[in-house]
Design a protein around this motif. Sequence first.
Motif, PDB file in Angstrom:
ATOM      1  N   MET C 123       0.237   4.363   4.242  1.00 14.91           N
ATOM      2  CA  MET C 123       0.719   3.176   4.950  1.00 14.91           C
ATOM      3  C   MET C 123      -0.427   2.542   5.733  1.00 14.91           C
ATOM      4  O   MET C 123      -0.673   1.339   5.647  1.00 14.91           O
ATOM      5  CB  MET C 123       1.873   3.560   5.882  1.00 14.91           C
ATOM      6  CG  MET C 123       2.401   2.391   6.700  1.00 14.91           C
ATOM      7  SD  MET C 123       3.926   2.836   7.607  1.00 14.91           S
ATOM      8  CE  MET C 123       3.762   1.772   9.066  1.00 14.91           C
ATOM      9  N   ALA C 124      -1.162   3.375   6.460  1.00 17.34           N
ATOM     10  CA  ALA C 124      -2.267   2.852   7.263  1.00 17.34           C
ATOM     11  C   ALA C 124      -3.357   2.262   6.365  1.00 17.34           C
ATOM     12  O   ALA C 124      -3.817   1.142   6.572  1.00 17.34           O
ATOM     13  CB  ALA C 124      -2.840   3.975   8.134  1.00 17.34           C
ATOM     14  N   TRP C 127      -2.433  -1.066   5.065  1.00 20.12           N
ATOM     15  CA  TRP C 127      -2.557  -2.152   6.045  1.00 20.12           C
ATOM     16  C   TRP C 127      -3.986  -2.682   6.093  1.00 20.12           C
ATOM     17  O   TRP C 127      -4.201  -3.886   6.209  1.00 20.12           O
ATOM     18  CB  TRP C 127      -2.137  -1.657   7.432  1.00 20.12           C
ATOM     19  CG  TRP C 127      -0.657  -1.532   7.579  1.00 20.12           C
ATOM     20  CD1 TRP C 127       0.214  -0.962   6.708  1.00 20.12           C
ATOM     21  CD2 TRP C 127       0.134  -2.023   8.659  1.00 20.12           C
ATOM     22  NE1 TRP C 127       1.496  -1.056   7.179  1.00 20.12           N
ATOM     23  CE2 TRP C 127       1.485  -1.696   8.384  1.00 20.12           C
ATOM     24  CE3 TRP C 127      -0.154  -2.696   9.844  1.00 20.12           C
ATOM     25  CZ2 TRP C 127       2.530  -2.020   9.243  1.00 20.12           C
ATOM     26  CZ3 TRP C 127       0.889  -3.014  10.708  1.00 20.12           C
ATOM     27  CH2 TRP C 127       2.215  -2.687  10.395  1.00 20.12           C
ATOM     28  N   PHE C 128      -4.945  -1.739   6.030  1.00 25.25           N
ATOM     29  CA  PHE C 128      -6.347  -2.163   6.127  1.00 25.25           C
ATOM     30  C   PHE C 128      -6.744  -2.989   4.915  1.00 25.25           C
ATOM     31  O   PHE C 128      -7.680  -3.777   4.965  1.00 25.25           O
ATOM     32  CB  PHE C 128      -7.273  -0.947   6.268  1.00 25.25           C
ATOM     33  CG  PHE C 128      -6.862  -0.026   7.388  1.00 25.25           C
ATOM     34  CD1 PHE C 128      -6.284  -0.521   8.548  1.00 25.25           C
ATOM     35  CD2 PHE C 128      -7.053   1.350   7.288  1.00 25.25           C
ATOM     36  CE1 PHE C 128      -5.901   0.333   9.583  1.00 25.25           C
ATOM     37  CE2 PHE C 128      -6.686   2.200   8.319  1.00 25.25           C
ATOM     38  CZ  PHE C 128      -6.096   1.694   9.464  1.00 25.25           C
ATOM     39  N   MET C 129      -6.030  -2.801   3.800  1.00 26.85           N
ATOM     40  CA  MET C 129      -6.306  -3.548   2.566  1.00 26.85           C
ATOM     41  C   MET C 129      -5.354  -4.740   2.407  1.00 26.85           C
ATOM     42  O   MET C 129      -5.333  -5.371   1.357  1.00 26.85           O
ATOM     43  CB  MET C 129      -6.134  -2.624   1.363  1.00 26.85           C
ATOM     44  CG  MET C 129      -7.065  -1.412   1.366  1.00 26.85           C
ATOM     45  SD  MET C 129      -6.503  -0.160   0.146  1.00 26.85           S
ATOM     46  CE  MET C 129      -7.248  -0.837  -1.359  1.00 26.85           C
ATOM     47  N   GLY C 130      -4.550  -4.992   3.413  1.00 26.68           N
ATOM     48  CA  GLY C 130      -3.632  -6.118   3.325  1.00 26.68           C
ATOM     49  C   GLY C 130      -2.349  -5.837   2.562  1.00 26.68           C
ATOM     50  O   GLY C 130      -1.634  -6.766   2.199  1.00 26.68           O
ATOM     51  N   PHE C 131      -2.049  -4.574   2.316  1.00 26.87           N
ATOM     52  CA  PHE C 131      -0.746  -4.231   1.736  1.00 26.87           C
ATOM     53  C   PHE C 131       0.284  -4.172   2.867  1.00 26.87           C
ATOM     54  O   PHE C 131       0.065  -3.434   3.838  1.00 26.87           O
ATOM     55  CB  PHE C 131      -0.778  -2.855   1.065  1.00 26.87           C
ATOM     56  CG  PHE C 131      -1.418  -2.807  -0.283  1.00 26.87           C
ATOM     57  CD1 PHE C 131      -0.659  -2.958  -1.433  1.00 26.87           C
ATOM     58  CD2 PHE C 131      -2.789  -2.601  -0.407  1.00 26.87           C
ATOM     59  CE1 PHE C 131      -1.254  -2.886  -2.681  1.00 26.87           C
ATOM     60  CE2 PHE C 131      -3.387  -2.536  -1.660  1.00 26.87           C
ATOM     61  CZ  PHE C 131      -2.621  -2.684  -2.794  1.00 26.87           C
ATOM     62  N   PRO C 132       1.404  -4.869   2.728  1.00 26.94           N
ATOM     63  CA  PRO C 132       2.412  -4.869   3.807  1.00 26.94           C
ATOM     64  C   PRO C 132       3.316  -3.647   3.739  1.00 26.94           C
ATOM     65  O   PRO C 132       4.524  -3.752   3.530  1.00 26.94           O
ATOM     66  CB  PRO C 132       3.183  -6.161   3.537  1.00 26.94           C
ATOM     67  CG  PRO C 132       3.112  -6.332   2.054  1.00 26.94           C
ATOM     68  CD  PRO C 132       1.766  -5.773   1.633  1.00 26.94           C
ATOM     69  N   ARG C 198      -4.845  -9.718   5.203  1.00 27.80           N
ATOM     70  CA  ARG C 198      -5.047  -8.716   6.253  1.00 27.80           C
ATOM     71  C   ARG C 198      -4.587  -9.305   7.579  1.00 27.80           C
ATOM     72  O   ARG C 198      -4.977 -10.419   7.944  1.00 27.80           O
ATOM     73  CB  ARG C 198      -6.521  -8.316   6.342  1.00 27.80           C
ATOM     74  CG  ARG C 198      -7.016  -7.619   5.112  1.00 27.80           C
ATOM     75  CD  ARG C 198      -8.119  -6.618   5.383  1.00 27.80           C
ATOM     76  NE  ARG C 198      -8.965  -6.920   6.507  1.00 27.80           N
ATOM     77  CZ  ARG C 198      -9.432  -5.976   7.341  1.00 27.80           C
ATOM     78  NH1 ARG C 198      -9.134  -4.699   7.137  1.00 27.80           N
ATOM     79  NH2 ARG C 198     -10.222  -6.310   8.356  1.00 27.80           N
ATOM     80  N   HIS C 199      -3.798  -8.541   8.301  1.00 23.36           N
ATOM     81  CA  HIS C 199      -3.182  -9.061   9.515  1.00 23.36           C
ATOM     82  C   HIS C 199      -3.155  -7.986  10.587  1.00 23.36           C
ATOM     83  O   HIS C 199      -2.825  -6.824  10.318  1.00 23.36           O
ATOM     84  CB  HIS C 199      -1.742  -9.501   9.184  1.00 23.36           C
ATOM     85  CG  HIS C 199      -0.960  -9.963  10.367  1.00 23.36           C
ATOM     86  ND1 HIS C 199      -0.096  -9.142  11.054  1.00 23.36           N
ATOM     87  CD2 HIS C 199      -0.918 -11.166  10.996  1.00 23.36           C
ATOM     88  CE1 HIS C 199       0.452  -9.827  12.055  1.00 23.36           C
ATOM     89  NE2 HIS C 199      -0.016 -11.050  12.040  1.00 23.36           N
TER      90      HIS C 199
END
Lengths: 276, 276, 276, 276
Positions: C123-124, C127-132, C198-199
């Motif tokens: 999960m983390a 996120w760093f790769m822009g996967f929600p 990425r957010h």
Amino acid sequence: MIGMHPDFKLKGFSYPLTPKGISSVIQSFPWHYGTEYLNILFRTDPDVVKSFLPEPLELGPDPGLGYVAFSKWWSISDENKDMPLINPERTQYKEAAIWVGCSFRGNPGQICLFVWVDNDFTMARGWFMGFPKKLGQVYITDYHFLNPGMPQKMEGATFKGIASAHGEKLMEGTMTVERKIKQSDLPPIMTAPPYHIRHFPNIESPTAPPSVLELVRLGAENKKVGEEIWEGSGTLKFYESEIEEHFALRPKEILGAYRFSSGYTFPGGEIVYSWV
Amino acid sequence: MIGMHPDFKLKGFSYPLTPKGISSVIQSFPWHYGTEYLNILFRTDPDVVKSFLPEPLELGPDPGLGYVAFSKWWSISDENKDMPLINPERTQYKEAAIWVGCSFRGNPGQICLFVWVDNDFTMARGWFMGFPKKLGQVYITDYHFLNPGMPQKMEGATFKGIASAHGEKLMEGTMTVERKIKQSDLPPIMTAPPYHIRHFPNIESPTAPPSVLELVRLGAENKKVGEEIWEGSGTLKFYESEIEEHFALRPKEILGAYRFSSGYTFPGGEIVYSWV
Amino acid sequence: MIGMHPDFKLKGFSYPLTPKGISSVIQSFPWHYGTEYLNILFRTDPDVVKSFLPEPLELGPDPGLGYVAFSKWWSISDENKDMPLINPERTQYKEAAIWVGCSFRGNPGQICLFVWVDNDFTMARGWFMGFPKKLGQVYITDYHFLNPGMPQKMEGATFKGIASAHGEKLMEGTMTVERKIKQSDLPPIMTAPPYHIRHFPNIESPTAPPSVLELVRLGAENKKVGEEIWEGSGTLKFYESEIEEHFALRPKEILGAYRFSSGYTFPGGEIVYSWV
Amino acid sequence: MIGMHPDFKLKGFSYPLTPKGISSVIQSFPWHYGTEYLNILFRTDPDVVKSFLPEPLELGPDPGLGYVAFSKWWSISDENKDMPLINPERTQYKEAAIWVGCSFRGNPGQICLFVWVDNDFTMARGWFMGFPKKLGQVYITDYHFLNPGMPQKMEGATFKGIASAHGEKLMEGTMTVERKIKQSDLPPIMTAPPYHIRHFPNIESPTAPPSVLELVRLGAENKKVGEEIWEGSGTLKFYESEIEEHFALRPKEILGAYRFSSGYTFPGGEIVYSWV
């Protein structure tokens, strides 16, 4: 301690049986319980209820009456009251159960037809008491009175219970709290004695009779109900599943919702009938 | 609602960003919290604490002082106060955290160096607040007052908290309750303002500076502490893990244990420094 | 190793940052992946897809084309290739993702709009790769060739993928295997470069721009596809949820299903646009 | 279908018993299995093994010999071979088990003394076969051959199995692969017939004999072992727990490690002795 053939030296109330009996997934009864209930009272088709009751079990005094109990449990075995300190994980769980009224030889009772819990010790213990427990996830609305964004009083507060298993939602109920009631106002079905079917399958042949198939009336001592008993309106929805059969019992009418706490001691059950 | 480039039409406080913003793993702050704490106060090696504090963070007024908080949380976002009813699962979680004292430019504070939680929304929300959250299991002793076999009063009662992750136990603490205290008797470190490191890695090169690396002081409003504040003696043990580094902070001395409830609103934080 | 302000002495690719960098929920890229895919190709409403694509992202060459990937992953970080031995739990996970075609300045690509995984490190990292990424449960049919009751050949075999989260089923797809195909027969969308958002939210004000909001094209090296690539017919169903928005992308037409294995190395991404 | 008193109209191999028998946590045997094993062969104190074997069970031909099996399972019931498609979650699980050699009236066999699994249907099915199953987490190293950073050949590859339950690690074993062997080279204990103790407690009195306490020899048909059988060196460590008793069986000597696949059909067992 357990009386059986003297050759059998292993100990433990249940699996795993070991020299010291420490590993048992659950220690011996008496079992002590405390519970927080969110119960939705409903009426379903009496013929469907009847189809779930093997003779000599019969429909209860109010045929088709049932309730779903979403509940949180705090439990210990009398022989190891230190378990909450040894491992808290072995003393807390959540449960979602479908209960219907029944009667046995003229005595009204209740029977749990479906029940999902979230840990192994309660699943095993339930089996020994004739609860048809499977693993599931149970979610129940809870408010913390110091949370500045949460309701500060019970009147008007809303609660939801959800039961899920094997990746799908199985049932969901809600309550809108309306008024405080007395213990005597609780629907009698919720405190009627449980008549349960204890079952342990045969392993020699799939067509042979089960090793255990008996009707048991579960005992209860030290029964207490907390002061805060709330009544309100409810909703209740069952969801279809390819591998569950509870949908047959789906509600035709919602009669009310109840939120209360209780405690009791399970001292043992009485076998009142055997089908094998 | 969120102010950014007008070309960016998606909504949501966090992933997943969508046309309506419904899917976001957590809604926008303000966030409202209610908490039940089981805290063990301890002293560790100040040099080790120092090694965890990047400049301009410094040791706190009592170097080496820290506490482990085993806690249960009830939380909601101000923009969706109905979440406890929509899905209770999105509003409750458990947490185990290691806090140490620190100071920033002469202002004493506290920083959370390790923290395990048991759900995704709190892990994500924690990251946005600079909590270094990982998933874990947290078990905390709890008694139900109607359980006939459980303690009926707090004095002398014992409690345990356990934190586990990736299949291994990481820490364990106990409390024996001794006396009721006033809010002003709580160790100041437990209510000091948190100074946290917000971090979001660079994805272009593993050796490039992070996209976000900033020191934030977290705000708190509507702070309340429940009437029942208990003090007692404690134990605390950290366990080694090949993939965790918390063991370096293991306790040298246990100073006490505390059990209390609190609530607050998180209104936002203030960025007080940036390393990039 | 990570280049940032010299005052910042903590290590780790991500939370928790520590003196030695051991605790990081995921180590630094390059990341190496192996994957087993069960993919269902579908067509949805292009206008809905468009509503999920912030400018300068645009619809892809085949507007409305998408696929759901139910997948099993074996992953490691280049800086700690021993992780499968240290703790296997940190190197395996399951995922269910909704991908749609897109394009950026004339370059066709794909974007993952929803994705559920079953562990924190993925999960983390996502996120760093822009996967929600959110947490969920993913179930995928698997047969063991030595199981005497299971299919012994792929032709005609049927497979199902299920994604669930927060107690409810979110989507479900099936494949009936028909024929073996070549790698070049795989739908191009499944190998198009990912363009991800990425957010990382702002913590000072809920209405302020995010700290990070950038478009990234994810890299891929060492790409391999296994010999066994199967095509067949499929079904796909999305389920509504009060707290998910994926239902808007529900399939209008199912175009096929694919089962194959692949591997690659993620060497880093390239930021191609920033909205803040 | 199941032969019992004609009054008993409910169906199902196990709980919950229902009008149609759909809900049963596991369908009737025959059961078909496929398995991937990571087995560590060890020697422990024969006196301790003896203390786990109630008469008429006796020590096996090589007293003190045992093995830990970390394994992945693919299973179905003959009466519902579509389950992998209906819900894959009901057909896959992981298991960690401690087996020791035993003998019954001169016939060598093996008995499973401890076993942790990660789902309810396998826990229940195990109980019916005399496996003392509890819930746990099992992690096993696995490599994907297309992952560019993972080992590409078996020789020299290393594997680990971990078993955890109730928040603590219970045992851990590793294997370093050395050579391919033939099926006939597998230690005989690993294929000896299982002699298990079926147990179902009495619910009327904690001191009364159990309702079921019988010795069963489990059958096996359609036995197959995969081509790839690997032998190597191993390590094995048991961890103490306050609520488990497996530590008494901790290894004195590690004899080897084995990695292989197998399949079989369980056609039923034979009750060879009863203690009640």
